[in-house]
Structure formats: C-alpha cells, structure tokens
Write a protein that holds these residues in place. Structure first.
Motif, short mmCIF file in Angstrom:
data_model
loop_
_atom_site.label_atom_id
_atom_site.label_comp_id
_atom_site.label_asym_id
_atom_site.label_seq_id
_atom_site.Cartn_x
_atom_site.Cartn_y
_atom_site.Cartn_z
N THR A 261 0.98 -1.32 -0.05
CA THR A 261 -0.03 0.05 0.04
C THR A 261 0.76 1.07 -0.01
O THR A 261 0.50 2.14 -0.88
CB THR A 261 -0.89 0.22 1.08
N GLU A 262 2.02 1.13 0.85
CA GLU A 262 2.87 2.41 0.86
C GLU A 262 3.69 2.49 -0.48
O GLU A 262 3.94 3.78 -0.80
CB GLU A 262 3.94 2.25 1.87
N LEU A 263 3.92 1.34 -1.17
CA LEU A 263 4.49 1.41 -2.28
C LEU A 263 3.60 1.72 -3.73
O LEU A 263 4.21 2.37 -4.58
CB LEU A 263 5.33 0.16 -2.71
N GLU A 264 2.53 1.63 -3.59
CA GLU A 264 1.41 1.88 -4.39
C GLU A 264 1.42 3.37 -4.83
O GLU A 264 1.06 3.60 -6.23
CB GLU A 264 0.05 1.36 -3.93
N GLY A 265 1.70 4.23 -4.02
CA GLY A 265 1.64 5.65 -4.39
C GLY A 265 2.34 5.88 -5.66
O GLY A 265 1.94 6.71 -6.46
N ARG A 266 3.59 5.27 -5.66
CA ARG A 266 4.26 5.79 -6.91
C ARG A 266 4.13 4.80 -8.19
O ARG A 266 4.04 5.25 -9.11
CB ARG A 266 6.01 5.42 -6.54
N HIS A 267 3.88 3.55 -7.83
CA HIS A 267 3.74 2.66 -8.84
C HIS A 267 2.31 2.43 -9.68
O HIS A 267 2.18 1.84 -10.50
CB HIS A 267 4.02 1.21 -8.24
#
Length: 84
Positions: free
Chosen positions: A70-76
């Motif tokens: 979820t944290e990484l989703e912002g960029r990807h």
C-alpha cells in the motif's frame, strides 16, 4: 499457515529502505535478500532495482506485506494495464 513469496520490480532506493526496515522489524517471519537484487538503468539519476523477492511465514507478516505494498502503491499505481 499463511506463507508466500512476492517479487517486485522497479524499486527505488527510498522504497528499498522501507523494505529493509520491514525486514529488520520482522526478522524470522519476513525475509528479503538484497543479494538477489538486479540493478537496472535508472531514470532521472535514480537507481532502480528488479527482483526484490519478499517472503513471509504467517498471517501477521502477510498483513505487513500488504501494508508495505500500500505504501509503495502511491508511486507505482498497482492497477492492471488496460488492453489496447
């Protein structure tokens, strides 16, 4: 028991720090081996890594992996690509 493996590609240095922090906090039930990373050509003077393999051993650590995604989703933007 809930266990599994996930491979991430296109990881930046900042995202790598988040993954390593999770490994430190959950050693034994969550693992990540930085030696498996493959450096690929970076964009805008950034290093990008492929083959970040995350593994977990129980349901609690699966929740950690989902939180990390979820944290990484912002960029990807983890959305399926539309068919052309």
């Amino acid at each position: 028991m809930t266990n599994g493996t996930l491979t991430l590609n296109g990881i930046t240095d900042q995202e790598l720090v988040k993954i390593l922090d999770a490994k430190i906090r959950h050693e034994g039930s969550f693992s990540f081996n930085p030696q498996q990373l493959q450096v690929v050509a970076g964009m805008n003077n950034r290093t990008v890594y492929n083959n970040a393999i995350l593994t977990w051993q129980n349901a609690d650590t699966l929740k950690l992996v989902l939180q990390l995604l979820t944290e990484l989703e912002g960029r990807h933007r983890l959305h399926p690509k539309e068919a052309a």
